[in-house]
Motif scaffolding. Structure first.
Motif, PDB file in Angstrom:
ATOM      1  N   ASN A 112       0.817  -1.216   0.000  1.00  0.00           N
ATOM      2  CA  ASN A 112       0.000   0.000   0.000  1.00  0.00           C
ATOM      3  C   ASN A 112       0.848   1.263   0.000  1.00  0.00           C
ATOM      4  OD1 ASN A 112      -3.220   0.023   0.534  1.00  0.00           O
ATOM      5  ND2 ASN A 112      -2.339  -1.961   1.083  1.00  0.00           N
ATOM      6  N   LEU A 113       1.997   1.198   0.638  1.00  0.00           N
ATOM      7  CA  LEU A 113       2.878   2.369   0.700  1.00  0.00           C
ATOM      8  C   LEU A 113       3.433   2.759  -0.669  1.00  0.00           C
ATOM      9  CD1 LEU A 113       4.784   1.544   4.012  1.00  0.00           C
ATOM     10  CD2 LEU A 113       3.243   3.489   3.635  1.00  0.00           C
ATOM     11  N   GLN A 114       3.383   1.842  -1.631  1.00  0.00           N
ATOM     12  CA  GLN A 114       3.838   2.165  -2.984  1.00  0.00           C
ATOM     13  C   GLN A 114       2.938   3.210  -3.632  1.00  0.00           C
ATOM     14  OE1 GLN A 114       6.806   0.756  -3.595  1.00  0.00           O
ATOM     15  NE2 GLN A 114       6.430  -0.290  -1.629  1.00  0.00           N
ATOM     16  N   ASN A 115       1.757   3.421  -3.042  1.00  0.00           N
ATOM     17  CA  ASN A 115       0.811   4.406  -3.609  1.00  0.00           C
ATOM     18  C   ASN A 115       1.102   5.832  -3.158  1.00  0.00           C
ATOM     19  OD1 ASN A 115      -0.798   2.515  -5.049  1.00  0.00           O
ATOM     20  ND2 ASN A 115      -1.767   1.904  -3.125  1.00  0.00           N
ATOM     21  N   ILE A 116       2.104   6.031  -2.322  1.00  0.00           N
ATOM     22  CA  ILE A 116       2.478   7.400  -1.952  1.00  0.00           C
ATOM     23  C   ILE A 116       2.952   8.119  -3.212  1.00  0.00           C
ATOM     24  CG2 ILE A 116       4.084   8.806  -0.602  1.00  0.00           C
ATOM     25  CD1 ILE A 116       4.181   6.491   1.434  1.00  0.00           C
ATOM     26  N   SER A 117       2.406   9.281  -3.452  1.00  0.00           N
ATOM     27  CA  SER A 117       2.697   9.973  -4.719  1.00  0.00           C
ATOM     28  C   SER A 117       3.967  10.808  -4.656  1.00  0.00           C
ATOM     29  CB  SER A 117       1.515  10.869  -5.115  1.00  0.00           C
ATOM     30  OG  SER A 117       1.271  11.845  -4.109  1.00  0.00           O
ATOM     31  N   HIS A 118       4.376  11.217  -3.453  1.00  0.00           N
ATOM     32  CA  HIS A 118       5.563  12.059  -3.320  1.00  0.00           C
ATOM     33  C   HIS A 118       6.834  11.206  -3.321  1.00  0.00           C
ATOM     34  CE1 HIS A 118       2.770  15.076  -1.086  1.00  0.00           C
ATOM     35  NE2 HIS A 118       2.688  15.200  -2.387  1.00  0.00           N
ATOM     36  N   TYR A 119       7.979  11.880  -3.448  1.00  0.00           N
ATOM     37  CA  TYR A 119       9.258  11.178  -3.376  1.00  0.00           C
ATOM     38  C   TYR A 119       9.381  10.513  -2.014  1.00  0.00           C
ATOM     39  CZ  TYR A 119      14.260  10.310  -3.218  1.00  0.00           C
ATOM     40  OH  TYR A 119      15.480   9.698  -3.105  1.00  0.00           O
ATOM     41  N   ARG A 120       9.740   9.238  -1.998  1.00  0.00           N
ATOM     42  CA  ARG A 120       9.873   8.507  -0.738  1.00  0.00           C
ATOM     43  C   ARG A 120      10.767   7.298  -0.914  1.00  0.00           C
ATOM     44  NH1 ARG A 120       8.450   5.115  -3.809  1.00  0.00           N
ATOM     45  NH2 ARG A 120       6.443   4.182  -4.177  1.00  0.00           N
ATOM     46  N   ASP A 250      19.595  13.603   1.384  1.00  0.00           N
ATOM     47  CA  ASP A 250      19.354  13.333   2.805  1.00  0.00           C
ATOM     48  C   ASP A 250      18.568  12.032   2.986  1.00  0.00           C
ATOM     49  OD1 ASP A 250      20.596  15.691   3.660  1.00  0.00           O
ATOM     50  OD2 ASP A 250      18.725  16.841   3.503  1.00  0.00           O
ATOM     51  N   VAL A 251      17.530  11.871   2.187  1.00  0.00           N
ATOM     52  CA  VAL A 251      16.698  10.668   2.281  1.00  0.00           C
ATOM     53  C   VAL A 251      17.533   9.423   2.022  1.00  0.00           C
ATOM     54  CG1 VAL A 251      14.755   9.410   1.257  1.00  0.00           C
ATOM     55  CG2 VAL A 251      14.553  11.879   1.689  1.00  0.00           C
ATOM     56  N   GLU A 252      18.379   9.482   0.996  1.00  0.00           N
ATOM     57  CA  GLU A 252      19.260   8.349   0.672  1.00  0.00           C
ATOM     58  C   GLU A 252      20.217   8.066   1.834  1.00  0.00           C
ATOM     59  OE1 GLU A 252      19.226   6.373  -1.837  1.00  0.00           O
ATOM     60  OE2 GLU A 252      18.005   7.374  -3.365  1.00  0.00           O
ATOM     61  N   ASN A 253      20.755   9.122   2.437  1.00  0.00           N
ATOM     62  CA  ASN A 253      21.688   8.942   3.557  1.00  0.00           C
ATOM     63  C   ASN A 253      21.005   8.313   4.766  1.00  0.00           C
ATOM     64  OD1 ASN A 253      23.940   9.997   2.238  1.00  0.00           O
ATOM     65  ND2 ASN A 253      23.507  12.096   2.897  1.00  0.00           N
ATOM     66  N   ILE A 254      19.767   8.714   5.019  1.00  0.00           N
ATOM     67  CA  ILE A 254      19.009   8.134   6.137  1.00  0.00           C
ATOM     68  C   ILE A 254      18.782   6.644   5.914  1.00  0.00           C
ATOM     69  CG2 ILE A 254      16.739   8.102   7.259  1.00  0.00           C
ATOM     70  CD1 ILE A 254      16.685  11.184   6.817  1.00  0.00           C
ATOM     71  N   ILE A 255      18.384   6.284   4.705  1.00  0.00           N
ATOM     72  CA  ILE A 255      18.137   4.874   4.387  1.00  0.00           C
ATOM     73  C   ILE A 255      19.415   4.053   4.550  1.00  0.00           C
ATOM     74  CG2 ILE A 255      17.567   3.268   2.530  1.00  0.00           C
ATOM     75  CD1 ILE A 255      15.124   4.662   3.692  1.00  0.00           C
ATOM     76  N   GLU A 256      20.536   4.578   4.057  1.00  0.00           N
ATOM     77  CA  GLU A 256      21.811   3.863   4.172  1.00  0.00           C
ATOM     78  C   GLU A 256      22.240   3.721   5.623  1.00  0.00           C
ATOM     79  OE1 GLU A 256      23.515   2.170   1.866  1.00  0.00           O
ATOM     80  OE2 GLU A 256      21.706   2.634   0.689  1.00  0.00           O
ATOM     81  N   SER A 257      22.010   4.774   6.415  1.00  0.00           N
ATOM     82  CA  SER A 257      22.357   4.713   7.829  1.00  0.00           C
ATOM     83  C   SER A 257      21.538   3.642   8.550  1.00  0.00           C
ATOM     84  CB  SER A 257      22.118   6.077   8.485  1.00  0.00           C
ATOM     85  OG  SER A 257      22.511   6.056   9.844  1.00  0.00           O
ATOM     86  N   LEU A 258      20.263   3.527   8.207  1.00  0.00           N
ATOM     87  CA  LEU A 258      19.409   2.503   8.810  1.00  0.00           C
ATOM     88  C   LEU A 258      19.863   1.104   8.427  1.00  0.00           C
ATOM     89  CD1 LEU A 258      15.905   4.187   8.339  1.00  0.00           C
ATOM     90  CD2 LEU A 258      17.091   3.766  10.508  1.00  0.00           C
TER      91      LEU A 258
END
Length: 326
Positions: A112-120, A250-258
């Motif tokens: 369901n989260l794939q339906n988010i329309s914004h960058y994520r 920033d988003v990419e860095n957060i994902i990599e940090s996780l």
């Protein structure tokens, strides 16, 4: 000619040789479910001799039913042994049910989260730990506006969450305590903040408690957690009114940090699997080989796997010597 107890020993050793699941002591969560399902399949194949096991939807509960029928047919000769094995079977069955329900709920939310329309960017089923605290986070969504922690509940009962974060499930006419969901979510939020580390620009983590079953009633009196049904989830994140505080980098860095901070913790099953294998093998061997109602003067075999294997090897060695003499 070998006696009944010796036959039981030999059959028990043969049964054990057919159970190859759980050859390690500890597993990560994903591997634990895979191993439990393999274990269930091996038990049902032993019991049903591979008949119906593939085309009928047989589970650990069918193993229990079959063992109870065998015992009844033999005049209830192994009541105590059966109770012990049934108790362990139920525990294994519950572990399988909980893990499957959890995975199913996480997958539904992720889809369901794939339906988010914004960058994520989305991470599914990530485990984080700090010192002696470890927790599994079902889904994490990172957008330019913030970090969203998604806790998924794949349950069928009506839910009440009180002002202190205590969650209750409705059983018949009463609400029964399940857990303090507020406390659990606080732990998850703190672990998430620690894992994001220096990339965290907003102290707030947006926690959403998601229920996959929209047919249940949810009364949420706890003001610190937002609750949602599955179909509402992508819209809640899309319509969040906060400012854009993260860039795509920033988003990419957060994902990599996780990803880098994921826990590699392993777990032991709640059941002593080695002991269960032995108990199952001797019970089934006893039910297959013993006559109806063992006379009280005949002592039931006390099964020890190492002794049983040695006994079987010794007997086969003696048979070989007799053949050579003849």
């Amino acid at each position: 000619m070998i006696n009944t107890n010796e036959k039981i020993e030999e059959r028990a050793v043969e049964i054990l040789s057919k159970i190859t699941a759980f050859d390690k002591d500890k597993y990560d969560r994903k591997s634990l479910l895979e191993e439990l399902l393999k274990f269930q399949e091996e038990l049902r194949n032993i019991l049903f001799n591979n008949e119906h096991a593939d085309n009928a939807d047989l589970r650990i509960w069918n193993v229990i039913d079959h063992l109870e029928k065998l015992n009844k047919d033999k005049g209830n000769i192994a009541e105590d042994e059966l109770k012990n094995v049934v108790k362990q079977c139920k525990c294994i069955g519950n572990m399988i049910s909980v893990l499957i329900a959890g995975v199913a709920g996480e997958n539904k939310a992720y889809f369901n989260l794939q339906n988010i329309s914004h960058y994520r960017k989305i991470l599914k089923n990530i485990e984080l730990s700090y010192e002696d605290i470890t927790s599994e986070l079902d889904n994490i969504v990172v957008t330019k506006k913030g970090i969203f922690l998604i806790e998924v509940k794949n349950i069928r009962q009506d839910i009440l969450i009180d002002e202190d974060g205590n969650m209750y499930k409705k059983e018949k006419n009463d609400f029964v305590y399940d857990c303090n969901i507020g406390e659990k979510m606080n732990y998850k939020e703190q672990l998430l903040k620690i894992a994001v580390g220096k990339y965290l620009k907003d102290k707030k983590i947006h926690s959403i408690l998601v229920f996959t079953n929209s047919n249940i009633s949810v009364e949420n009196k706890y003001r610190y957690i937002k609750q949602s049904f599955l179909g509402q989830l992508p819209h809640i994140i899309d319509e969040y009114e906060g400012n854009k505080i993260y860039t795509e980098v920033d988003v990419e860095n957060i994902i990599e940090s996780l990803k880098l901070n994921q826990s590699n913790k392993v777990y032991s099953p709640e059941v002593d699997i080695k002991r269960f294998k032995e108990d199952f093998a001797v019970l089934l061997a006893t039910l297959e080989i013993s006559e109806v109602r063992i006379p009280t003067s005949v002592e039931k075999p006390k099964f020890n796997i190492l002794i049983a294997i040695n006994n079987v090897l010794r007997r086969y060695g003696e048979r070989g010597k007799n053949i050579c003499r003849n």
